[in-house]
Design a protein around this motif. Sequence first.
Motif, short mmCIF file in Angstrom:
data_model
loop_
_atom_site.label_atom_id
_atom_site.label_comp_id
_atom_site.label_asym_id
_atom_site.label_seq_id
_atom_site.Cartn_x
_atom_site.Cartn_y
_atom_site.Cartn_z
N VAL A 1 3.04 6.10 0.63
CA VAL A 1 1.96 5.51 1.39
C VAL A 1 2.46 5.29 2.82
O VAL A 1 3.42 4.56 3.02
CB VAL A 1 1.54 4.17 0.76
N PRO A 2 1.83 5.91 3.81
CA PRO A 2 2.28 5.74 5.19
C PRO A 2 1.98 4.33 5.71
O PRO A 2 0.96 3.74 5.35
CB PRO A 2 1.50 6.80 5.95
N ASN A 3 2.86 3.78 6.52
CA ASN A 3 2.73 2.45 7.12
C ASN A 3 2.53 1.36 6.09
O ASN A 3 1.73 0.45 6.27
CB ASN A 3 1.59 2.42 8.14
N ASN A 4 3.27 1.45 4.99
CA ASN A 4 3.09 0.46 3.95
C ASN A 4 4.01 -0.73 4.19
O ASN A 4 4.98 -0.67 4.93
CB ASN A 4 3.36 1.06 2.58
N GLY A 5 3.69 -1.84 3.54
CA GLY A 5 4.51 -3.04 3.63
C GLY A 5 5.34 -3.18 2.37
O GLY A 5 5.19 -2.43 1.40
N ALA A 6 6.22 -4.13 2.38
CA ALA A 6 7.07 -4.38 1.22
C ALA A 6 6.43 -5.48 0.37
O ALA A 6 6.10 -6.55 0.88
CB ALA A 6 8.45 -4.81 1.68
N PRO A 7 6.23 -5.24 -0.92
CA PRO A 7 5.65 -6.28 -1.77
C PRO A 7 6.64 -7.41 -2.02
O PRO A 7 7.85 -7.21 -1.98
CB PRO A 7 5.31 -5.54 -3.06
N THR A 8 6.11 -8.59 -2.26
CA THR A 8 6.94 -9.75 -2.59
C THR A 8 6.80 -10.04 -4.08
O THR A 8 6.08 -9.35 -4.79
CB THR A 8 6.50 -10.97 -1.77
N LEU A 84 -6.24 -5.25 6.02
CA LEU A 84 -5.50 -4.97 4.79
C LEU A 84 -4.31 -4.08 5.09
O LEU A 84 -4.42 -3.11 5.84
CB LEU A 84 -6.40 -4.28 3.76
N GLN A 85 -3.19 -4.39 4.48
CA GLN A 85 -2.00 -3.55 4.57
C GLN A 85 -1.68 -3.08 3.16
O GLN A 85 -1.50 -3.89 2.25
CB GLN A 85 -0.83 -4.36 5.14
N GLU A 86 -1.64 -1.78 2.97
CA GLU A 86 -1.41 -1.24 1.63
C GLU A 86 0.07 -1.34 1.27
O GLU A 86 0.95 -0.99 2.05
CB GLU A 86 -1.87 0.22 1.56
N LEU A 87 0.33 -1.84 0.07
CA LEU A 87 1.69 -2.01 -0.40
C LEU A 87 2.10 -0.89 -1.35
O LEU A 87 3.27 -0.56 -1.45
CB LEU A 87 1.84 -3.35 -1.12
N GLY A 88 1.15 -0.30 -2.05
CA GLY A 88 1.43 0.76 -3.00
C GLY A 88 1.83 0.16 -4.33
O GLY A 88 2.07 -1.02 -4.44
N PRO A 89 1.85 0.86 -5.40
CA PRO A 89 1.44 2.25 -5.53
C PRO A 89 -0.09 2.37 -5.58
O PRO A 89 -0.79 1.41 -5.82
CB PRO A 89 2.04 2.66 -6.86
N ARG A 90 -0.57 3.56 -5.38
CA ARG A 90 -2.00 3.83 -5.54
C ARG A 90 -2.15 5.02 -6.48
O ARG A 90 -1.45 6.01 -6.37
CB ARG A 90 -2.69 4.08 -4.20
N PHE A 91 -3.07 4.87 -7.43
CA PHE A 91 -3.29 5.94 -8.39
C PHE A 91 -4.70 5.83 -8.97
O PHE A 91 -5.39 4.83 -8.75
CB PHE A 91 -2.23 5.94 -9.50
#
Length: 128
Positions: A1-8, A84-91
């Motif tokens: 995922v481009p420009n993703n953030g890090a999940p906590t 919204l900032q996507e963290l991933g994963p996406r499916f």
Amino acid sequence: VPNNGAPTNHVPELNLHGFTTRLGHRAGRFLGSLFPHNAQFQGRQVATFHNQRDFIFVRHHRYVFEEGREISKENGKKKTKARLQELGPRFTMKMRWLQEGTFDTQFGEYEWFHKRKEMDTTRRKFHM
């Protein structure tokens, strides 16, 4: 995922959208039971399950508040914008069957089973 953030490690909020039929309610309750029911709002994370045309799209986001450049006329402060900032994963998933009780492929009782030749006759009828 481009420009993703890090999940906590925070427990995300749950967003179920488009599960309107009886089978959809059952599938939505099943997906909701995968997460604990005590969302930690300070983490600002959202897990989204979106049902569209019998496909379930899964996304994991964080909502971010940013100070805008525009100044509010009411109070003279800068406007706050949310994004919204996507963290991933996406499916994407498609439900093939729903089995009642514990998982047993041999003797398990199926609550719902997708029959391709009978159910996919028209592109306008959806089951979830």
